[in-house]
Design a protein around this motif. Structure first.
Motif, PDB file in Angstrom:
ATOM      1  N   THR A 757       0.841  -1.199   0.000  1.00 32.22           N
ATOM      2  CA  THR A 757       0.000   0.000   0.000  1.00 32.22           C
ATOM      3  C   THR A 757       0.865   1.233   0.000  1.00 32.22           C
ATOM      4  OG1 THR A 757      -0.049   0.052   2.375  1.00 32.22           O
ATOM      5  CG2 THR A 757      -1.802  -1.238   1.289  1.00 32.22           C
ATOM      6  N   GLN A 759       0.725   3.546   2.278  1.00 28.62           N
ATOM      7  CA  GLN A 759       1.209   3.814   3.620  1.00 28.62           C
ATOM      8  C   GLN A 759       2.565   3.128   3.856  1.00 28.62           C
ATOM      9  OE1 GLN A 759      -1.858   2.880   2.926  1.00 28.62           O
ATOM     10  NE2 GLN A 759      -3.154   4.612   3.624  1.00 28.62           N
ATOM     11  N   ASP A 760       2.724   1.924   3.253  1.00 29.99           N
ATOM     12  CA  ASP A 760       4.017   1.239   3.434  1.00 29.99           C
ATOM     13  C   ASP A 760       5.157   2.025   2.783  1.00 29.99           C
ATOM     14  OD1 ASP A 760       2.665  -0.749   4.721  1.00 29.99           O
ATOM     15  OD2 ASP A 760       2.481  -2.040   2.929  1.00 29.99           O
ATOM     16  N   GLU A 762       5.269   5.291   2.323  1.00 28.64           N
ATOM     17  CA  GLU A 762       5.517   6.507   3.103  1.00 28.64           C
ATOM     18  C   GLU A 762       6.332   6.191   4.347  1.00 28.64           C
ATOM     19  OE1 GLU A 762       1.739   8.193   3.906  1.00 28.64           O
ATOM     20  OE2 GLU A 762       1.472   9.024   1.876  1.00 28.64           O
ATOM     21  N   ALA A 763       6.010   5.073   4.990  1.00 25.11           N
ATOM     22  CA  ALA A 763       6.792   4.707   6.187  1.00 25.11           C
ATOM     23  C   ALA A 763       8.271   4.425   5.843  1.00 25.11           C
ATOM     24  CB  ALA A 763       6.171   3.477   6.840  1.00 25.11           C
TER      25      ALA A 763
END
Length: 770
Positions: A757, A759-760, A762-763
């Motif tokens: 995703t 979010q992964d 961005e992290a």
């Protein structure tokens, strides 16, 4: 044809042509010698049948015209005859035998592989050095090897080169020493034997030595004898195995035995005034080069030391036989180069030495015979130069010495000294003796040595010791009185020297009784003063401190000195049990308390003890040597030899295997310990890094393998925590920061999983930016 082959052929042809030319030259030289007329009058060296090498050496040394002795001796020597040559001093005798030596060896094609070809014997070291220098000059064009063999030099260095020499210039004593001690030294092929100053070599002083040397030489040889006063005794000629010698005497028919250019005078002076006369002569002849002759080494040393302190105003040197060879050579060179100087010497420089431009020869002590006088005055008026000679005679010596000189055709005139020219130094010498104990010691030794020399003279009609003013002579030397001396034969002196201590004590007791009788007489103040000034030869403190190095020539104890005995006192304890048998020898009895204590010290006793032995102890405590041999019977009781051998080999094999296992275990444990320390250092370095993310190190286990040897050698230790590494001279702070950041980036690890995703992603970006 190659160039290398052509050059080899040319060099071979050149060698062959050169060899043929040498052969033709040698044949022509032999023919010239055979056709040479011995009776012809030869004036120049170019008229003689000599080799080109010798002619070159003579020309380079500026020798062109022959002297009288050379005209008579050289032609006979060239044809192989034995020579007895007699001529005045300074007439060129050295060149008369050097030229034949070089020519004889050259015509016989002598090389270094043929051994010793010529032997030249001289009575003194200085004369041998002078002959060797002339030989080097004249023989410079020859290929012979020459050596100088004299006393006072390194014996081993002479031995190393002795077997390669063709010509040797030597003194009798050192040559006999080499014949006796040097292995491989052969003289069986000797061709020429030369004796310079033959009359001195053949007298009693060198008789036994020369006889021993001649016994080792081959009888088939050519012998040349030269001297200013030649011997004609049949016994001397028979000893040297001369065969029909040719006697060449140049000045036998002349009116004088000395050169015509030599002016000779003598004066009659009492013995106590001789030093005064010599000092006055020096003060009136300051710009003079002179030789002064005295009888003994002690007199030479005393005159030199005292005159140096009196400062006559002219350089003074001294030379005698007890000096070291280096000092003698240095003094000889200095006097030869000096323009104005006085050389005080003994008869060691009386024969053969060529000192240039000597003006005067002053003989303070009379010579033993006319021959010695001729040799002494021969140091001046050499090679047609002018010279003067002065002889001092005591009143008792005048009649006998003048008659002896007239019999030898020596023209000498008597003169007197002006009263205005006389000076006295007796007061100065006495003051020196009272101030300096060394000068007093030298004066005493000079007095005794002069009396001994007069007593030993063979001409008793000239030398009368009973008519000498002994007390006045001692006073002229600065002594308060004449030392006590006793005259006797050599056997009696030797017996007294080796007599037991009791006999010596009886002599001392008799002397003590004589002293007691003298004490009963009435004495004046001056008598008491002189008694306090030591009438004995040496004071007690002086005899203990001074090393009597000047007693080397007192072998013949015709004159004995009464010395103080330094025996141990009766109260000195001597422990006989601690003294070994060697040290308990009465001949080795210590002569002082200090030496007695040193003899009983641990250091002195060590040389009498044997070497120590290493011991081992068994289980029961018994001592055994490190290596002991087993008895044969006990060895046989253990069984068969082969079985014992197998058993021993098996036990040793097991012992070696067990030791091998232990050594491997220790080596493995050392490697593990080294690996453990290495990992500990790396762990400490990782813990000290700030804000680092890394993989944790697992604890060390036994299954881990140690580093290889190459990695261990190249590994560099890391700095400990809290310690800041020092910067090198070529580093700066910016480089340090860059390296530190690079290390951090290397050690930081980020785990990345499946990125499905947004979010992964961005992290992951935030982690990378951080």
């Amino acid at each position: 044809m190659p160039k290398q082959t052509v050059s080899k052929n040319r060099s071979r042809e050149a060698r062959v042509s050169k060899r043929e030319a040498e052969v033709k030259e040698l044949e022509a030289l032999e023919a010239a010698v055979a056709a040479f007329d011995i009776k012809s009058n030869v004036e120049h060296f170019t008229d003689l049948p000599l080799s080109q090498q010798t002619q070159k050496g003579l020309k380079a040394s500026h020798f062109t015209t022959l002297t009288d002795i050379q005209k008579r001796a050289v032609p006979h020597a060239l044809v192989g005859k034995d020579i007895l040559g007699a001529a005045r001093t300074g007439s060129g005798k050295t060149l008369a035998f050097i030229i034949p030596v070089l020519e004889i060896l050259y015509r016989k094609k002598w090389t270094q592989y043929d051994g010793l070809g010529a032997l030249i014997i001289s009575p003194t070291r200085e004369l041998a050095i002078q002959i060797f220098e002339v030989l080097r000059q004249v023989g410079r064009a020859h290929s012979f090897s020459a050596g100088l063999v004299i006393g006072g030099k390194d014996l081993q260095s002479e031995r190393d080169r002795l077997d390669r020499m063709n010509i040797l210039v030597c003194t009798p004593g050192r040559m006999l020493q080499h014949m006796d001690q040097t292995a491989g030294f052969e003289v069986g092929s000797l061709q020429v034997l030369v004796l310079d100053e033959a009359d001195r070599i053949l007298d009693m002083g060198f008789q036994s030595t020369v006889d021993a040397i001649v016994d080792n030489l081959p009888p088939q040889r050519q012998t040349l004898l030269f001297s200013a006063t030649q011997t004609k005794k049949i016994s001397d000629l028979a000893r040297l195995s001369l065969q029909n010698p040719e006697y060449v005497a140049v000045h036998d028919k002349s009116d004088s035995a000395t050169p015509k250019s030599l002016v000779q005078h003598y004066i009659v002076t009492p013995l106590p005034d001789k030093l005064d006369t010599l000092y006055g002569f020096m003060k009136t002849h300051l710009k003079t080069k002179a030789l002064v002759f005295l009888s003994s080494c002690k007199q030479v040393r005393h005159a030199f030391e005292t005159f140096c302190k009196l400062h006559p105003g002219v350089p003074i040197m001294h030379l005698h036989g007890k000096q070291k060879q280096t000092a003698r050579a240095e003094v000889t060179a200095r006097f030869a180069a000096a323009k104005c100087a006085y050389l005080i010497a003994t008869d060691v420089v009386a024969r053969g030495l060529d000192f240039p431009a000597v003006d005067w020869v002053v003989q303070v002590d009379a010579p033993e015979d006319a021959d010695t006088y001729i040799h002494r005055v021969g140091r001046t008026a050499r090679y047609n130069r002018e010279g003067r000679a002065l002889l001092m005679l005591c009143p008792s010596e005048e009649k006998g010495m003048v008659a002896t000189l007239e019999a030898k055709k020596v023209p000498i005139e008597k003169i007197t000294i002006k009263a205005s020219k006389k000076q006295t130094i007796k007061d100065q010498l006495q003051a020196l003796c009272f101030k300096d104990v060394e000068i007093k010691y030298l004066a005493q030794k000079a007095f005794v040595s002069y009396m001994r020399s007069v007593y030993l003279q063979r001409d008793k009609e000239t030398f009368k010791i009973e008519e000498l003013p002994v007390e006045d002579y001692a006073s002229s030397l600065g002594l308060p009185g004449a030392p006590k001396i006793k005259f006797g034969n050599a056997a009696r002196a030797k017996a007294l020297k080796n007599a037991p201590a009791k006999l010596v004590e009886t002599d001392e007791e008799s002397d003590a009784e004589d002293k007691k009788k003298d004490e009963k007489k009435v004495k004046t103040k001056y008598d008491r003063m002189f008694e306090r000034r030591n009438q004995d030869v040496l004071a007690d403190h002086r005899s203990k401190l001074v090393e009597h190095t000047m007693d080397a020539d007192s072998d013949d104890d015709f004159v004995t000195l009464k010395r103080t005995d330094h025996a141990l006192d009766e109260e000195t304890p001597v422990v006989e049990e601690l003294v070994p048998k060697k040290a308990a020898d009465p001949l080795l009895k210590p002569d002082s308390k200090k030496k007695a204590a040193e003899a009983l010290s641990k250091k002195a006793m060590l040389k009498y003890r044997g070497n120590g032995e290493k011991l081992i102890f068994d289980d029961e405590g018994n001592a055994h040597k490190l290596y002991e041999l087993e008895d044969e019977e006990s060895f046989k009781q253990k069984g068969d030899v082969t079985e014992q051998q197998k058993k021993f080999v098996e036990e040793e094999r097991k012992r070696v295997e067990e030791a091998d296992v232990e050594d491997k275990a220790q080596a493995k444990e050392k490697k593990r310990e080294k690996r453990r320390r290495q990992l500990d250092r790396e762990r400490e370095a990782d813990d000290d890094s700030d804000n680092e993310v890394g993989v944790e190190l697992a604890p060390y286990s036994d299954n881990d393998q140690p580093l290889e040897e190459e990695e261990e050698e190249t590994h560099q230790p890391q700095p400990k925590g809290g310690e800041k590494r020092k910067k090198k001279w070529f580093e700066d702070e910016s480089e340090d920061e860059e390296e530190r950041s690079a290390k951090k980036s290397k050690k930081k690890v980020i785990e990345v999983g499946d990125l499905d995703t947004l979010q992964d992603y961005e992290a992951l970006a935030q982690q990378l930016l951080a």
